[in-house]
Design an enzyme around this catalytic site. Structure first.
Site, PDB file in Angstrom:
ATOM      1  N   LEU A   8       0.458  -0.994  -0.330  1.00 30.93           N
ATOM      2  CA  LEU A   8      -0.002   0.191   0.293  1.00 30.93           C
ATOM      3  C   LEU A   8       0.664   1.721   0.210  1.00 30.93           C
ATOM      4  O   LEU A   8       1.660   1.674   0.526  1.00 30.93           O
ATOM      5  CB  LEU A   8      -1.061  -0.028   0.569  1.00 30.93           C
ATOM      6  CG  LEU A   8      -1.505  -1.284   1.315  1.00 30.93           C
ATOM      7  CD1 LEU A   8      -3.007  -1.195   2.436  1.00 30.93           C
ATOM      8  CD2 LEU A   8      -2.612  -1.794   0.166  1.00 30.93           C
ATOM      9  N   ALA A  10      -0.444   3.805  -0.962  1.00 31.07           N
ATOM     10  CA  ALA A  10      -1.664   5.545  -1.571  1.00 31.07           C
ATOM     11  C   ALA A  10      -1.461   6.959  -0.948  1.00 31.07           C
ATOM     12  O   ALA A  10      -1.943   7.701  -1.449  1.00 31.07           O
ATOM     13  CB  ALA A  10      -2.784   5.175  -2.441  1.00 31.07           C
ATOM     14  N   ARG A  15       2.380  14.730   6.533  1.00 30.97           N
ATOM     15  CA  ARG A  15       3.125  15.280   7.970  1.00 30.97           C
ATOM     16  C   ARG A  15       5.028  15.478   7.015  1.00 30.97           C
ATOM     17  O   ARG A  15       6.070  16.009   7.820  1.00 30.97           O
ATOM     18  CB  ARG A  15       3.183  14.259   8.664  1.00 30.97           C
ATOM     19  CG  ARG A  15       1.745  15.003   9.488  1.00 30.97           C
ATOM     20  CD  ARG A  15       1.469  13.699  11.050  1.00 30.97           C
ATOM     21  NE  ARG A  15       0.999  12.952  10.132  1.00 30.97           N
ATOM     22  CZ  ARG A  15       1.081  11.364  10.905  1.00 30.97           C
ATOM     23  NH1 ARG A  15       1.093  11.716  11.918  1.00 30.97           N
ATOM     24  NH2 ARG A  15       0.606  10.245  10.098  1.00 30.97           N
ATOM     25  N   GLY A  77      -9.720   4.446   2.572  1.00 27.05           N
ATOM     26  CA  GLY A  77      -9.056   3.487   3.339  1.00 27.05           C
ATOM     27  C   GLY A  77      -7.740   2.438   2.932  1.00 27.05           C
ATOM     28  O   GLY A  77      -7.916   1.104   1.690  1.00 27.05           O
ATOM     29  N   ARG A 332      36.833  11.538 -11.484  1.00 23.31           N
ATOM     30  CA  ARG A 332      35.542  12.074 -11.692  1.00 23.31           C
ATOM     31  C   ARG A 332      35.624  10.795 -12.555  1.00 23.31           C
ATOM     32  O   ARG A 332      36.147   9.384 -13.099  1.00 23.31           O
ATOM     33  CB  ARG A 332      35.379  12.879 -12.532  1.00 23.31           C
ATOM     34  CG  ARG A 332      35.930  13.707 -11.557  1.00 23.31           C
ATOM     35  CD  ARG A 332      36.375  15.009 -11.977  1.00 23.31           C
ATOM     36  NE  ARG A 332      34.910  15.585 -12.673  1.00 23.31           N
ATOM     37  CZ  ARG A 332      35.585  16.563 -14.159  1.00 23.31           C
ATOM     38  NH1 ARG A 332      36.249  17.178 -14.278  1.00 23.31           N
ATOM     39  NH2 ARG A 332      34.138  16.817 -15.356  1.00 23.31           N
TER      40      ARG A 332
HETATM   41  C1  UD1 Z   1      -2.965   1.195  10.043  1.00 21.87           C
HETATM   42  C2  UD1 Z   1      -3.567   0.500  11.040  1.00 21.87           C
HETATM   43  C3  UD1 Z   1      -3.596  -0.024  12.749  1.00 21.87           C
HETATM   44  C4  UD1 Z   1      -1.895  -0.248  13.039  1.00 21.87           C
HETATM   45  C5  UD1 Z   1      -0.863   0.961  11.358  1.00 21.87           C
HETATM   46  C6  UD1 Z   1       0.129   0.988  11.916  1.00 21.87           C
HETATM   47  C7  UD1 Z   1      -5.556   0.242   9.514  1.00 21.87           C
HETATM   48  C8  UD1 Z   1      -7.347   1.077   9.644  1.00 21.87           C
HETATM   49  N1  UD1 Z   1      -4.698   0.658  10.414  1.00 21.87           N
HETATM   50  O1  UD1 Z   1      -3.256   2.953  10.698  1.00 21.87           O
HETATM   51  O2  UD1 Z   1      -4.148  -0.675  13.370  1.00 21.87           O
HETATM   52  O3  UD1 Z   1      -1.657  -0.306  13.736  1.00 21.87           O
HETATM   53  O4  UD1 Z   1      -1.158   0.936  10.510  1.00 21.87           O
HETATM   54  O5  UD1 Z   1       0.870   1.229  10.664  1.00 21.87           O
HETATM   55  O6  UD1 Z   1      -5.004  -0.036   8.555  1.00 21.87           O
HETATM   56  N2  UD1 Z   1      -3.025   3.759   2.315  1.00 21.87           N
HETATM   57  C9  UD1 Z   1      -3.202   3.670   1.339  1.00 21.87           C
HETATM   58  N3  UD1 Z   1      -4.619   3.766   0.286  1.00 21.87           N
HETATM   59  C10 UD1 Z   1      -5.528   4.284   1.605  1.00 21.87           C
HETATM   60  C11 UD1 Z   1      -5.310   4.954   3.224  1.00 21.87           C
HETATM   61  C12 UD1 Z   1      -4.026   4.560   3.377  1.00 21.87           C
HETATM   62  O7  UD1 Z   1      -2.899   3.297   0.399  1.00 21.87           O
HETATM   63  O8  UD1 Z   1      -7.030   4.968   1.461  1.00 21.87           O
HETATM   64  C13 UD1 Z   1      -1.772   3.371   2.666  1.00 21.87           C
HETATM   65  C14 UD1 Z   1      -0.769   4.473   3.431  1.00 21.87           C
HETATM   66  O9  UD1 Z   1       0.016   5.373   2.122  1.00 21.87           O
HETATM   67  C15 UD1 Z   1       0.224   4.023   4.397  1.00 21.87           C
HETATM   68  C16 UD1 Z   1      -0.796   2.813   5.106  1.00 21.87           C
HETATM   69  O10 UD1 Z   1      -1.438   2.447   3.631  1.00 21.87           O
HETATM   70  O11 UD1 Z   1       0.678   3.229   3.573  1.00 21.87           O
HETATM   71  C17 UD1 Z   1      -1.306   2.313   5.701  1.00 21.87           C
HETATM   72  O12 UD1 Z   1      -2.439   3.323   6.132  1.00 21.87           O
HETATM   73  P1  UD1 Z   1      -2.464   4.815   7.300  1.00 21.87           P
HETATM   74  O13 UD1 Z   1      -3.626   5.825   6.917  1.00 21.87           O
HETATM   75  O14 UD1 Z   1      -0.749   4.879   7.603  1.00 21.87           O
HETATM   76  O15 UD1 Z   1      -2.879   3.525   8.396  1.00 21.87           O
HETATM   77  P2  UD1 Z   1      -2.727   3.956  10.576  1.00 21.87           P
HETATM   78  O16 UD1 Z   1      -3.663   5.169  10.777  1.00 21.87           O
HETATM   79  O17 UD1 Z   1      -1.359   3.854  10.479  1.00 21.87           O
END
Ligand code: UD1
Ligand code: MG
Length: 453
Positions: A8, A10, A15, A77, A332
């Site tokens: 994942l 996206a 931050r 999500g 170089r």
């Molecule tokens: C997520 C977990 C949480 C876990 C934590 C660990 C969920 C709902 N929660 O929370 O239980 O403890 O990771 O770090 O999964 N992403 C997408 N598309 C989206 C949303 C997110 O590709 O629509 C990707 C983000 O780029 C990221 C990853 O998914 O790489 C995790 O997303 P993030 O929003 O960081 O989840 P957390 O709130 O950290």
């Protein structure tokens, strides 16, 4: 058994406060996502799928052939993100490993354990968990009395009791593929955020009466996710320690590992000593029994065995064996130093081949040149290779002696055994065994060469 990873990537990474997509920020010289792909390659059998969204074009371009990509637009999500891979993977894989691309310290071995756990699981999900004193931001793991996982509770909906739980969801899962594709469509929309959470699949499995297994990790460091540049620096430091420890365990000596900056792609042979404040970048390959540093920056350079590189900078160069370089030397692109070449202080070499035993001790520039074996380049020698429009070659034979401050105005050739007087400006080819002096240099006599030792 076919095992495919879905990574994942996206999310926006707000931050990071950056124009660059989060997953392309570098750790130990390689984009974050490179590290994630390395780790998953050890436990999967098929080409990975990366879910891209923010910065999709840049991420896709970086990935090239190394992964397939699917676009998630809008980002609703983590559950919704995995759903995007369904059309590519349905019927084409038995297990699906899902992980996040912003956890570059996660080890391949850990994901291998996860996949093994799922292979032995009668239920549809295995997941990575860890216990940590600072659970901030992580989903909490609720276990059943039999030890299997009942649910993951996200922090913002957790009760005060649930917030006390120290076992956390790391964000690495292995699913039975057929069950997953169906379950993703059953994830309820989160009433608060309007998103579809992958973590809700755990409750779905429980409702189906199927067990969810957890692999408890012992190294919390592996689970550090990057959300801002403070995390980026933390992970960089941890990765550097890991890389340096691997080298040391393979026979490389480091006087002060904390000040050795070695990128993930670099190779180093045994009995080589890395002195403090040394930077090894890119496709650098270093052989055995060398001493590198202190204070050196080596990029995309191949170094043989028994070389010394002291306080020098190299890029795109080759050093054969027993080369002695520095302090304050610079190589170089296209510089090639043969066996036993000695290059002292304040020299620069570019696009040139220095054959075995060449010595250039002090203050010289050698560009677009070939220097024959055992030739001596006097202090202050310059190949005047550029006429303002084009570069021109200089060819110097074996056993030549170039006097101090000689200007070699290219294109020009000096035959074997030739000699130039101090301050000569050489504008014409010099025959073998001939002494030239002056401005412009002219031949004054024929020489007798000493027999080789
Ligand atoms: C997520 C977990 C949480 C876990 C934590 C660990 C969920 C709902 N929660 O929370 O239980 O403890 O990771 O770090 O999964 N992403 C997408 N598309 C989206 C949303 C997110 O590709 O629509 C990707 C983000 O780029 C990221 C990853 O998914 O790489 C995790 O997303 P993030 O929003 O960081 O989840 P957390 O709130 O950290
Ligand atoms: Mg996160």
């Amino acid at each position: 058994m076919r095992v495919t990873a879905v990574l994942l990537a996206a999310g926006q990474g707000t931050r990071m406060k950056s124009g660059l997509p989060k997953v392309l920020h570098a750790i130990a010289g390689k984009p974050m996502i490179w590290h994630a792909l390395q780790a998953i390659s050890q436990s999967t059998t098929e080409k990975p799928v990366v879910v891209v969204g923010h910065g999709a074009d840049e991420v896709t371009k970086y990935l090239g052939d190394s992964a397939q990509t699917v676009l998630q637009e809008p980002q609703l999500g983590t559950g919704h993100a995995v759903m995007q891979a369904e059309s590519l993977l349905k019927g084409k894989t038995d297990l699906v490993v899902v992980c996040y691309s912003d956890m570059p310290l996660l080890r391949g071995e850990t994901l291998q354990k996860l996949v093994e756990t799922q292979k032995n699981n009668k239920g549809p999900i295995s997941m990575l968990t860890v216990t940590a004193d600072d659970p901030h931001g992580f989903g909490r793991i609720i276990r059943k009395p039999d030890g299997t996982v009942e649910a993951i509770v996200e922090e913002y909906v957790a009760t005060p009791e649930q917030l006390q739980i120290k076992e956390l969801n790391v964000g690495g899962y292995c699913f039975d593929a057929d069950w997953l594709w169906d379950a993703l469509h059953r994830i309820p929309k989160n009433p608060k955020k309007g998103e579809y959470y992958l973590t809700d699949t755990v409750e779905l499995a429980t409702k189906d009466g199927l067990p969810v297994q957890a692999t408890l990790m012992d190294d919390v460091e592996e689970t550090i996710g990057i959300n801002n540049r403070v995390h980026l620096a933390e992970v960089e430091a941890a990765m550097r320690r890991r890389i340096n420890e691997d080298h040391m365990l393979n026979g490389v000596t480091m006087i002060d590992p904390a000040s050795a900056y070695i990128e993930a792609s670099v190779k180093i042979g045994r009995d080589t000593v890395i002195m403090p404040n040394t930077y090894l970048h890119g496709k650098t390959e270093i052989g055995e029994s060398n001493v590198i540093g202190p204070n050196s920056i080596i990029r995309d350079t191949k170094i043989g065995n028994f070389c010394k590189v002291l306080a020098s900078v190299t890029e795109g160069a080759v050093l054969e064996d027993h080369v002695d370089m520095g302090p304050f030397a610079r190589l170089r692109k296209g510089a090639h130093l043969g066996n036993h070449v000695h290059m002292g202080n304040f020299g620069e070499v570019k696009d040139s081949y220095l054959f075995e035993g060449v010595k250039m001790g002090h203050f010289s520039y050698i560009g677009n040149a070939q220097i024959g074996a055992n030739t001596n380049i006097g202090a202050g020698t310059i190949t005047c290779n550029y006429d303002g429009e084009k570069k021109h070659p200089t060819e110097i034979g074996e056993d030549v002696f170039i006097g101090s401050d000689t200007m070699l105005v290219a294109p020009v050739k000096l035959g074997a055994g030739a000699r130039t007087g101090a301050g000569a400006v050489v504008t014409k080819n010099v025959p073998e065994d001939t002494l030239v002096v002056g401005v412009p240099a002219r031949a004054i006599r024929k020489l007798e060469r000493k027999a080789k030792k």
